[in-house]
Motif scaffolding. Sequence first.
Motif, PDB file in Angstrom:
ATOM      1  N   SER A  49      49.672  77.962  50.295  1.00 22.25           N
ATOM      2  CA  SER A  49      48.997  76.833  49.655  1.00 22.25           C
ATOM      3  C   SER A  49      47.644  76.595  50.294  1.00 22.25           C
TER       4      SER A  49
ATOM      5  N   GLY B 166      43.918  73.751  49.522  1.00 21.91           N
ATOM      6  CA  GLY B 166      43.550  72.502  48.871  1.00 21.91           C
ATOM      7  C   GLY B 166      42.078  72.199  49.025  1.00 21.91           C
TER       8      GLY B 166
ATOM      9  N   TYR C 210      49.817  77.845  45.560  1.00 20.55           N
ATOM     10  CA  TYR C 210      49.630  76.438  45.221  1.00 20.55           C
ATOM     11  C   TYR C 210      48.265  75.954  45.680  1.00 20.55           C
TER      12      TYR C 210
ATOM     13  N   ARG D  24      46.395  72.125  46.269  1.00 21.91           N
ATOM     14  CA  ARG D  24      46.560  70.672  46.323  1.00 21.91           C
ATOM     15  C   ARG D  24      45.172  70.040  46.283  1.00 21.91           C
TER      16      ARG D  24
ATOM     17  N   PHE E 102      49.924  71.740  43.265  1.00 20.95           N
ATOM     18  CA  PHE E 102      50.649  70.824  44.138  1.00 20.95           C
ATOM     19  C   PHE E 102      50.027  69.477  43.801  1.00 20.95           C
TER      20      PHE E 102
ATOM     21  N   GLU F 287      49.034  66.004  43.460  1.00 16.63           N
ATOM     22  CA  GLU F 287      49.009  64.630  43.951  1.00 16.63           C
ATOM     23  C   GLU F 287      48.862  63.705  42.741  1.00 16.63           C
TER      24      GLU F 287
ATOM     25  N   GLU G 223      53.357  64.906  44.301  1.00 19.90           N
ATOM     26  CA  GLU G 223      53.261  64.207  45.589  1.00 19.90           C
ATOM     27  C   GLU G 223      52.564  62.868  45.406  1.00 19.90           C
TER      28      GLU G 223
ATOM     29  N   ASN H 215      47.200  60.800  48.319  1.00 25.61           N
ATOM     30  CA  ASN H 215      46.862  61.440  49.586  1.00 25.61           C
ATOM     31  C   ASN H 215      46.565  60.402  50.674  1.00 25.61           C
TER      32      ASN H 215
ATOM     33  N   ASN I 213      50.704  69.640  54.555  1.00 26.36           N
ATOM     34  CA  ASN I 213      49.800  70.208  53.563  1.00 26.36           C
ATOM     35  C   ASN I 213      48.327  69.977  53.864  1.00 26.36           C
TER      36      ASN I 213
ATOM     37  N   SER J  44      49.936  74.245  54.396  1.00 22.65           N
ATOM     38  CA  SER J  44      48.735  74.463  53.593  1.00 22.65           C
ATOM     39  C   SER J  44      47.511  74.487  54.491  1.00 22.65           C
TER      40      SER J  44
END
Length: 612
Positions: free
Chosen positions: A24, A26, A55, A57, A93, A95, A142, A145, A264, A311
């Motif tokens: 993952s 992000g 993934y 995020r 992923f 959020e 999820e 954040n 993550n 992540s």
Amino acid sequence: MPDTSRIRVDLSAPTQAFRRFWRSTGFSPGELLLEPEMQQTLAYVGGVPNRGIEYMRVHYMLDLVTATGFGSYDFSRLDAALDIMLGHRIRPFLELMGNPSYIYTDFNDVKQAHHWRDFITELAQRYRARYGAEELRQWYFETWNEPDIWWKLGGETGFNNYYDACSEALKAVDPELKLGGPGVARRIPPIFKSFLAHCDTGTNLFTGETGVRLDFISVHEKGARKHAEDLTPNSLSIVRHEMMAVDYVREHHPRFASLPFINNECDPQIGWHLYHTWHAMPYFAGLAAKIIDQHQRLMVDAEGVDYDILSNDNGFVGHWGHRTHLTYFGNRPVKPAQAEHKTDIAALEARRANPEPFELVKKPALSVMELFGLLSERRFRLDDQGLDPDRAGLGAIATAFGSEEERSGASVLLYNSVDRIWRSGEAKVELDFAGLQPGAYALASFRIAHGKGDPFTIWEDLGAPDLPNPAELEAMRLAQEPALSVEHVQIGGATAGYTLPLDMPLPSVALVALVRREGEAPGAPSKLKARHFGGLNGRSNLVLFWEPAEHRSVQLFDVLWSGSENGPWQVINPVGLLSSVYLHPAEAKGFYKVRARDLFGRISTESAALEV
């Protein structure tokens, strides 16, 4: 440590299941998904072998939804963002963070909580219809954040109401959809405690039941605090602080103790946008490899943690010194996009209408993920090898190719990494393969070290051009791939082995693959597609992306070009490609094909030709 470290990999030894928990990345904010710089980034990230990055995020995704009032939403921009992700084999992923046209103000208002439940229900229904139920069950949903910093919609009680709304909405669409959190930034902050208590023994706002479902627990732990200086990351502190959260859950909420655990935003230092030159260097690749190995050894093996995702939060668009997978050349300003961020839809549309020319070059931060993509899901334990990576720096992860009954080879990732940034040295290694079946083998070594898979050094040697010319870009891209050497060996005897001597500079990463010749050539790549991006120097860059056929060990790719559909065809990539993506500075119209080859040089059938 002795002058030479001997690492023995016995292919006849038992293996254990090996979860690829590092899969993952992000970035922030979600609006970047609609812009060409991030869309080209997605091609590189999604092309990592064997879905080595599966993934992504992304913060503020729900800001892409606009609203004229509660219950009246325009999802078109979010549709486009998710389409571009999934079109490059990247799953969200997701959020549930963002505020459509900023109409939500306080989730202590029960009416707003109900409106949010209805909004998330509509979202889940929409994407189940668009992508299918089975695809949606692979996603992670999820909470907002880092709610201990960025939650502004009603304190801890409002956050719990918000979570109940998310939970009931997803459960109404499909009870198998995964939801968790809270993805906190600080170490066991009050909102982490109140959130877990609410999920364990609190009252569900919508049902009145005791407790709310929780499918995973997420935190953020990093190796050094945010600072303009090159602070030395403390890699072991990441594991130690994660275990504090795990121990808190085990003590205070034992029924959650076996839940999957996620970090993550597992980064060496807080602050992706702060310049640290080591972000561009092989040091970063070595550190990333060590952190992954530490989590396997110290949390999965030693503590029995169900570690689901680590992540590396490197998906941003930035320059050499930023914590990113690629470096950006162009005139677009790089912004942190976190503190008090608000998505400006009008400004976004203006940028989309007039995109800036740009170029991207891979960093070792992405190349090391390509090497991790070559590890299989069956691991040999190396506990008895005498390695002490947390003190001396040299570590290894060994995995098996083939079935448990008949091993066809092994892939071994080695790293030499210490936290101290500017320390240098070298470790001598003898990689001893044992328990080999007789036959012909290919032995491949992929290297990331100073001068190997190291485009930053090339850029420096070129005089550090801010806007490189075509020849300079070509030189950097030639250096961005891990350095590869392949030799062929014949193994004989019932208990035959092979020893490979290796020099492992500090810092460096190597992936060694030993593969027995068997079966046939790789299958043909498919679904070749292409997109033009405006590059520097008035050029148009063509980015090709394709679907690899499943392969049991290591395959490389070649891209072929011809001015005519009937040929002649020529290979245009100067070195074999590990990832299923290639950038070609297209000067003229033509046709493209892609083929795969194994380490023995056996070539697949070519993909269908694509006219561009």
